[in-house]
Design an enzyme around this catalytic site. Structure first.
Site, PDB file in Angstrom:
ATOM      1  N   GLY A  38     113.073 -27.765  15.549  1.00  0.00           N
ATOM      2  CA  GLY A  38     113.041 -26.398  15.036  1.00  0.00           C
ATOM      3  C   GLY A  38     114.434 -25.846  14.816  1.00  0.00           C
ATOM      4  O   GLY A  38     115.346 -26.561  14.409  1.00  0.00           O
ATOM      5  N   GLU A  82     115.981 -31.491  17.937  1.00  0.00           N
ATOM      6  CA  GLU A  82     116.117 -31.859  16.523  1.00  0.00           C
ATOM      7  C   GLU A  82     116.205 -30.563  15.725  1.00  0.00           C
ATOM      8  O   GLU A  82     115.189 -29.899  15.489  1.00  0.00           O
ATOM      9  CB  GLU A  82     114.923 -32.705  16.077  1.00  0.00           C
ATOM     10  CG  GLU A  82     114.879 -34.089  16.704  1.00  0.00           C
ATOM     11  CD  GLU A  82     116.035 -34.970  16.281  1.00  0.00           C
ATOM     12  OE1 GLU A  82     116.619 -34.714  15.200  1.00  0.00           O
ATOM     13  OE2 GLU A  82     116.374 -35.900  17.025  1.00  0.00           O
ATOM     14  N   CYS A 140     114.897 -30.026   7.157  1.00  0.00           N
ATOM     15  CA  CYS A 140     116.143 -29.935   7.927  1.00  0.00           C
ATOM     16  C   CYS A 140     117.274 -30.749   7.328  1.00  0.00           C
ATOM     17  O   CYS A 140     118.448 -30.470   7.586  1.00  0.00           O
ATOM     18  CB  CYS A 140     115.895 -30.345   9.370  1.00  0.00           C
ATOM     19  SG  CYS A 140     115.183 -32.000   9.540  1.00  0.00           S
TER      20      CYS A 140
END
Length: 491
Positions: free
Chosen positions: A199, A221, A256
């Site tokens: 997140g 992560e 991401c």
């Protein structure tokens, strides 16, 4: 007529009871056997195959994700991760023989991978199926009991996973907890043997603070502003297609490792912009808001956040392509912005959406200064045929991962660790790195009762001292220690 059905409460007491049940199952050794691990990995593959259509539908409901993107980037990747774990599991769990030294002669040694215990996986909404279950694969392969907390921002996928894991997996060792902040808070109050969180940095700090109370190790992560450096000595068409695939082809920028901004030279920027425009129109048509291949923005909060980035006075007039918005459909067209100020809002936070700023420099080497002046990114990309520039980029840019002449594809290479550095994350996973993330590497030394040297015991005489100095000082030890690795196991 009002419903009398009440939502089942999941608070601290319920969380504690669940963890105790899972710990009891772990303590009795249920998850340690290779057979159990294999059965659960096979069950993950089976549920993915037997419910592919439902998974695709859930992802479309949550994100308007296309069927192709849902299959390629989530379902297929999860199945591949499971298959890699199945293929390599017996190798991963086998003790690793290591050298010993003259100081322990005669001896042998090994590293034994053992499960940590009961672990918590807190997932993200942007790839809700893959990012939930990929860490679970590592936790299962390593022999842990595991609790999965999916993101409430992707409710259809969360609900489906709760049902499928309840139907297919061993619920005495694997559980799913749905919910939002209250449920996550209740989970974080418990003592875990590891927490794996995917997140943003704000929530990661909350997770890390909660873990610190129990000295629980974490994998975080996260994300960051992943740069793309574009040289002029390239195949421009291929480069632009790969940039587009990494940016808008990955959940419309809501990933991401999506390219967050581009750096190129002032001289080359017009060619790059024109090429991006051409390929974007080929991919998504003249009206990309109608394209079925572009995911929507996940919710109104994120839509308004992205709108705020575009409404910043400092980027006024910088849009050179796109910028169209549909608040009802929660869609924003692929948007290019040229020469945005580095102190603008869009350059100060991770974009996580379909906006792509392009910065220009006089010389491409100046891009290193720009990148290194900010937090370390999760990924960094460069397009060039210049061998020296490639080497300089890899050596001087600190990032979770680097890709030369493409974007995002390192995610699919299970022999590479996937994770961040600095503010972009802690720890890594994928392939054996997932197994290692949920394992303790236990050192084991084997000795027999022969070869018991009096030199190690008091009283310490000058003769013993001289011998110990010779051994420990490196002379004899340095010459003879390699031969100790040739001793038979448990000699």
């Amino acid at each position: 007529m009002a419903s009398n059905t009440k939502k089942k409460v999941f608070g601290s007491e319920e969380a504690l009871a669940m963890v105790e049940e899972l710990r009891a199952a772990f303590d009795c050794g249920k998850t340690r056997g290779c057979e159990w691990r294999i059965s659960q990995l096979k069950a993950l593959i089976k549920l993915s195959e037997e419910h592919e259509k439902e998974i695709v539908q859930a992802l479309h409901s949550d994100l308007s994700k296309s069927e192709t993107e849902a299959f390629v980037q989530e379902i297929a990747m999860l199945k591949n991760s499971s298959k890699v774990a199945l293929k390599e599991l017996k190798h991963w769990i086998s003790p690793e023989k290591v050298k010993t030294s003259l100081a322990t002669f005669p001896s042998s040694a090994e590293i034994v991978s053992e499960p940590l215990g009961v672990v918590l996986v807190i997932s993200a909404w942007n790839y809700p199926f893959l990012l939930s279950l990929d860490p679970v694969i590592g936790a299962i392969a390593a022999g842990n009991a595991v609790v999965l907390k999916p993101s409430e921002i992707a409710p259809a996928t969360s609900s489906l996973m709760a049902k499928l894991l309840g139907d297919y997996m061993d619920n005495s060792c694997i559980r799913v907890v749905e919910g939002a902040v209250d449920e996550t808070s209740a989970l974080l109050e418990q003592k875990w043997d590891k927490i794996f969180y995917t997140g943003n940095g704000r929530v990661a700090r909350v997770v890390m603070a909660a873990a610190a109370k129990h000295l629980t190790p974490v994998v975080l992560e996260l994300g960051g502003k992943s740069p793309v450096v574009v040289d002029s000595n390239i195949n421009l068409k291929v480069a632009t297609r790969r940039i587009i695939a990494g940016k808008w082809g990955c959940n419309n920028g809501q990933a991401c490792i999506s390219p967050d901004y581009v750096i190129t030279t002032k001289e080359y920027a017009p060619k790059l912009v024109d090429a991006l425009k051409t390929e974007l129109e080929k991919f998504y048509g003249k009206n990309p808001l109608e394209s079925e291949d572009l995911s929507r923005i996940v919710n109104s909060n994120h839509f308004n956040r992205l709108k705020k980035l575009l409404d910043d006075d400092k980027v006024s007039g910088k849009i050179v392509h796109g910028g169209k918005k549909d608040e009802i459909k929660l869609k924003i067209s692929p948007t290019l912005l040229l020469d945005v100020p580095r102190d603008s809002l869009i350059m100060s936070e991770e974009i996580f959406g379909p906006l792509l700023p392009i910065l220009t420099v006089d010389k491409l080497e100046e891009s290193f200064v720009v990148i290194n002046s900010g937090p370390k990114p999760l990924a960094a990309y460069i397009f060039t045929n210049n061998k020296k520039l490639k080497e300089l980029f890899v050596r001087n840019i600190s990032a979770g991962g680097v890709v030369v002449n493409d974007t995002t594809l390192h995610l699919a290479v299970h022999t590479l660790p996937f994770g961040g550095v600095g503010e972009s994350g802690v720890g890594a996973y994928h392939g054996k790195f997932s197994f290692d993330a949920f394992s303790h590497k236990k050192a084991v030394l084997y000795r027999s009762f022969i070869g018991d040297a009096s030199v190690r015991y008091p009283p310490y005489t000058s003769t013993k001292q001289r011998l110990l100095k010779a051994l420990i000082g490196g002379g004899i030890l340095g010459v003879l220690s390699p031969t100790c690795s040739n001793l038979p196991p448990k000699c």
